[in-house]
Structure formats: structure tokens, C-alpha cells
Scaffold this active site. Structure first.
Site, mmCIF file in Angstrom:
data_model
loop_
_atom_site.group_PDB
_atom_site.id
_atom_site.type_symbol
_atom_site.label_atom_id
_atom_site.label_comp_id
_atom_site.label_asym_id
_atom_site.label_seq_id
_atom_site.Cartn_x
_atom_site.Cartn_y
_atom_site.Cartn_z
ATOM 1 N N GLY A 50 -1.543 1.280 -1.230
ATOM 2 C CA GLY A 50 -1.781 -0.327 -1.583
ATOM 3 C C GLY A 50 -1.447 -0.931 -0.256
ATOM 4 O O GLY A 50 -2.068 -2.033 -0.238
ATOM 5 N N GLU A 104 5.105 -2.752 2.639
ATOM 6 C CA GLU A 104 4.631 -2.371 1.344
ATOM 7 C C GLU A 104 3.460 -3.595 0.729
ATOM 8 O O GLU A 104 3.736 -4.679 1.382
ATOM 9 C CB GLU A 104 5.880 -2.503 0.405
ATOM 10 C CG GLU A 104 6.464 -1.280 -0.384
ATOM 11 C CD GLU A 104 5.595 -0.545 -1.177
ATOM 12 O OE1 GLU A 104 4.390 -0.519 -1.402
ATOM 13 O OE2 GLU A 104 6.288 0.107 -1.884
ATOM 14 N N ASP A 105 2.786 -3.251 -0.371
ATOM 15 C CA ASP A 105 2.020 -4.319 -0.670
ATOM 16 C C ASP A 105 2.699 -5.124 -1.670
ATOM 17 O O ASP A 105 2.416 -6.197 -1.711
ATOM 18 C CB ASP A 105 0.659 -3.375 -1.781
ATOM 19 C CG ASP A 105 1.263 -2.236 -2.677
ATOM 20 O OD1 ASP A 105 2.499 -2.114 -2.582
ATOM 21 O OD2 ASP A 105 0.286 -1.800 -3.331
ATOM 22 N N ASP A 108 8.096 -5.038 -7.016
ATOM 23 C CA ASP A 108 8.200 -5.419 -8.298
ATOM 24 C C ASP A 108 9.522 -5.207 -8.967
ATOM 25 O O ASP A 108 10.502 -6.207 -8.683
ATOM 26 C CB ASP A 108 7.100 -4.696 -9.237
ATOM 27 C CG ASP A 108 6.982 -5.133 -10.534
ATOM 28 O OD1 ASP A 108 7.597 -6.316 -10.807
ATOM 29 O OD2 ASP A 108 6.342 -4.384 -11.274
ATOM 30 N N LYS A 136 8.032 -10.018 -6.283
ATOM 31 C CA LYS A 136 8.271 -10.836 -7.754
ATOM 32 C C LYS A 136 9.733 -10.973 -8.107
ATOM 33 O O LYS A 136 10.441 -10.045 -8.708
ATOM 34 C CB LYS A 136 7.628 -9.843 -8.691
ATOM 35 C CG LYS A 136 6.181 -9.608 -8.805
ATOM 36 C CD LYS A 136 5.559 -8.586 -9.944
ATOM 37 C CE LYS A 136 4.049 -8.471 -9.790
ATOM 38 N NZ LYS A 136 3.744 -7.586 -10.982
ATOM 39 N N PHE A 157 0.144 -9.476 -13.295
ATOM 40 C CA PHE A 157 -0.690 -8.528 -12.571
ATOM 41 C C PHE A 157 -1.621 -8.617 -11.726
ATOM 42 O O PHE A 157 -2.604 -9.393 -12.329
ATOM 43 C CB PHE A 157 -0.956 -7.385 -13.602
ATOM 44 C CG PHE A 157 -1.316 -6.096 -13.192
ATOM 45 C CD1 PHE A 157 -0.333 -4.999 -12.749
ATOM 46 C CD2 PHE A 157 -2.702 -5.911 -12.883
ATOM 47 C CE1 PHE A 157 -0.782 -3.910 -11.936
ATOM 48 C CE2 PHE A 157 -3.151 -4.631 -12.201
ATOM 49 C CZ PHE A 157 -2.202 -3.646 -11.673
ATOM 50 N N ASP A 164 -4.618 -2.290 -6.474
ATOM 51 C CA ASP A 164 -5.463 -1.576 -7.600
ATOM 52 C C ASP A 164 -5.286 -1.922 -8.900
ATOM 53 O O ASP A 164 -3.909 -2.123 -9.320
ATOM 54 C CB ASP A 164 -5.884 -0.518 -7.404
ATOM 55 C CG ASP A 164 -4.637 0.492 -7.953
ATOM 56 O OD1 ASP A 164 -3.610 0.330 -7.424
ATOM 57 O OD2 ASP A 164 -4.853 1.620 -8.574
ATOM 58 N N ARG A 170 -9.365 -2.451 -4.778
ATOM 59 C CA ARG A 170 -8.490 -2.443 -3.586
ATOM 60 C C ARG A 170 -9.381 -3.066 -2.388
ATOM 61 O O ARG A 170 -8.603 -3.858 -1.578
ATOM 62 C CB ARG A 170 -8.261 -0.923 -3.131
ATOM 63 C CG ARG A 170 -7.072 -0.313 -4.110
ATOM 64 C CD ARG A 170 -6.932 0.956 -3.152
ATOM 65 N NE ARG A 170 -6.345 1.945 -4.041
ATOM 66 C CZ ARG A 170 -4.853 1.968 -4.456
ATOM 67 N NH1 ARG A 170 -4.164 0.936 -4.161
ATOM 68 N NH2 ARG A 170 -4.292 2.824 -5.345
HETATM 69 P P1 5GP Z 1 8.405 -1.249 -8.357
HETATM 70 O O1 5GP Z 1 8.732 0.202 -7.815
HETATM 71 O O2 5GP Z 1 9.103 -2.313 -7.238
HETATM 72 O O3 5GP Z 1 8.480 -1.644 -9.484
HETATM 73 O O4 5GP Z 1 6.776 -1.199 -8.210
HETATM 74 C C1 5GP Z 1 6.118 -0.895 -6.835
HETATM 75 C C2 5GP Z 1 4.599 -0.597 -7.026
HETATM 76 O O5 5GP Z 1 4.112 -1.028 -8.503
HETATM 77 C C3 5GP Z 1 3.800 -1.170 -6.138
HETATM 78 O O6 5GP Z 1 3.922 -0.771 -4.920
HETATM 79 C C4 5GP Z 1 2.567 -1.116 -6.983
HETATM 80 O O7 5GP Z 1 1.732 0.213 -6.847
HETATM 81 C C5 5GP Z 1 2.716 -1.283 -8.384
HETATM 82 N N1 5GP Z 1 2.789 -2.800 -8.871
HETATM 83 C C6 5GP Z 1 3.728 -3.599 -8.947
HETATM 84 N N2 5GP Z 1 3.152 -4.939 -9.640
HETATM 85 C C7 5GP Z 1 1.865 -4.710 -9.367
HETATM 86 C C8 5GP Z 1 0.755 -5.833 -9.432
HETATM 87 O O8 5GP Z 1 1.152 -6.914 -9.700
HETATM 88 N N3 5GP Z 1 -0.426 -5.280 -9.149
HETATM 89 C C9 5GP Z 1 -0.624 -3.949 -8.843
HETATM 90 N N4 5GP Z 1 -2.035 -3.703 -8.628
HETATM 91 N N5 5GP Z 1 0.177 -3.208 -8.605
HETATM 92 C C10 5GP Z 1 1.500 -3.314 -8.942
HETATM 93 MG MG MG Z 2 -1.579 0.962 -8.142
HETATM 94 MG MG MG Z 3 3.217 -0.018 -2.986
#
Ligand code: 5GP
Ligand code: MG
Ligand code: MG
Length: 180
Positions: A50, A104-105, A108, A136, A157, A164, A170
Site C-alpha cells: 500500500g 504506511e498507507d 485503521d 482513521k 473505505f 486497493d 492501487r
Molecule cells: P489496521 O491494522 O490499522 O487495522 O489496518 C491497516 C491495514 O488495513 C492497512 O494497511 C490497509 O491495508 C487496510 N485498510 C484499512 N482501512 C482501509 C481503507 O479504507 N482502504 C483500504 N484500501 N485499505 C484499508
Molecule cells: Mg489492501
Molecule cells: Mg498498509
């Protein structure tokens, strides 16, 4: 690019145009430039897949000498997709005594970066900070500080600019949000 696009079974509409993303990347890059000036060769560590586009644009705005590398977070076995322990793969550089900036992208719940930071801390870096394109605040469940957040969004989302939906989207230069 159109304002509404279809990826797999969902429709997405434009949310953040490329110019706005660029401004946010510029702002966060300037903060990092100010904070890391004079420090010994910081290491930018991007999380694949990402973060590839964010890293590419961010690093061009960094004014100090740096190194960059990419890693992946992989499940310990191929069977669990969420809620299981993830390990860091592809980190060959020693990070002992180094200033590390995780790129990081999107953060969440914070689950992914928590695993990542836990793993990296065992390798004794001088410092670790997180730089994420999106944060977020409404879903973040951890207490670890996420110092550099280029943009904050709600619990929606999004896709594009590296992010993606089941591998599609992407390459989009703008950010799109899923429609109801
Ligand atoms: P976390 O571990 O912080 O819950 O989530 C991180 C990962 O979940 C991100 O690196 C990404 O891959 C995915 N993710 C969380 N929210 C989104 C979103 O709104 N869009 C996309 N495409 N991926 C997300
Ligand atoms: Mg993904
Ligand atoms: Mg990521």
C-alpha cells in the site's frame, strides 16, 4: 479519470484529488525535514504494497541524507487473514542505533503497526516514528503515538494512490471512497 468507478462489485466516487494529496504529502515532509535535520542517516521503512506511491512522493521531498527500504507484513501461516499475528518479512538491514520512520498507507485499528513496532523495537533502533498517509481516528484502538499523519478521514473505505480493494485501484492517482 471519471468521478465514479467500478471495482469488482462496488462503486467508488472521487473523494480527494491528486493535488490535495500532494499538498498533504508536502506538509508532512516539511515536518519530517524539520524534526530530523542533523540526525544520522534516518531509514524510511515502507510497508508493502500500500505505501509504494506515498513513499515515492514523500522521499522526493526529503531534504536530508536518508536510506529507504520496504518490508511486508505476512501472516505466520497462509490460513489466517485477519486477527492473527503478523511477522515482518524482507528486512535485511540492521536497524540497531538507527532512526526509523515507518511509512504506511493507512492506519485503521492500529493492529498492523503495533505488530510492526513490536518487532522493530526488539532490533534496538535509536528511535521509531510512524508516518501514515491516512489515519482513521474513529477506528484507532491502540495507544501508540502516530506522529505523522498526512490526512485524517472517517470510518469509510477508500482506494487509490497505492490503496486497493481486493488488489484493484492501487494505480489511481486520486483517492476514491466506496458508495453505499
Ligand atoms: P489496521 O491494522 O490499522 O487495522 O489496518 C491497516 C491495514 O488495513 C492497512 O494497511 C490497509 O491495508 C487496510 N485498510 C484499512 N482501512 C482501509 C481503507 O479504507 N482502504 C483500504 N484500501 N485499505 C484499508
Ligand atoms: Mg489492501
Ligand atoms: Mg498498509
Amino acid at each position: 479519470m471519471e468521478d465514479i468507478i467500478q471495482l469488482h462489485d462496488r462503486k467508488f466516487k472521487i473523494m480527494i484529488p491528486a493535488e490535495k494529496i500532494d499538498q498533504a504529502v508536502e506538509t508532512v515532509a516539511q515536518r519530517i525535514n524539520a524534526d530530523y535535520a542533523g540526525k544520522e542517516t534516518p531509514l524510511f521503512l515502507g510497508i508493502l504494497n500500500g505505501s509504494f506511491m506515498f513513499m515515492s512522493d514523500l522521499i522526493k521531498k526529503i531534504e536530508f541524507q536518508n536510506e529507504l527500504s520496504f518490508v511486508k507484513l505476512a501472516s505466520y501461516d497462509g490460513t489466517c487473514s485477519t486477527g492473527c499475528v503478523k511477522s515482518l518479512i524482507g528486512l535485511n538491514n540492521s536497524i540497531e542505533g538507527r532512526h526509523v520512520i515507518i511509512v504506511e498507507d493507512i492506519v485503521d485499528t492500529g493492529e498492523s503497526i503495533e505488530h510492526m513496532i513490536h518487532d522493530l523495537e526488539a532490533r534496538k533502533p535509536a528511535s521509531i516514528e510512524v508516518c501514515t498517509l491516512f489515519f482513521k481516528p474513529g477506528s484507532y484502538r491502540k495507544t501508540l503515538p502516530v506522529k505523522y499523519r498526512a490526512m485524517e478521514i472517517g470510518n469509510e473505505f477508500i482506494v487509490g494512490y497505492g490503496l486497493d480493494y481486493d488488489q484493484l485501484g492501487r494505480s489511481l492517482k486520486d483517492i476514491y471512497v466506496v458508495t453505499e
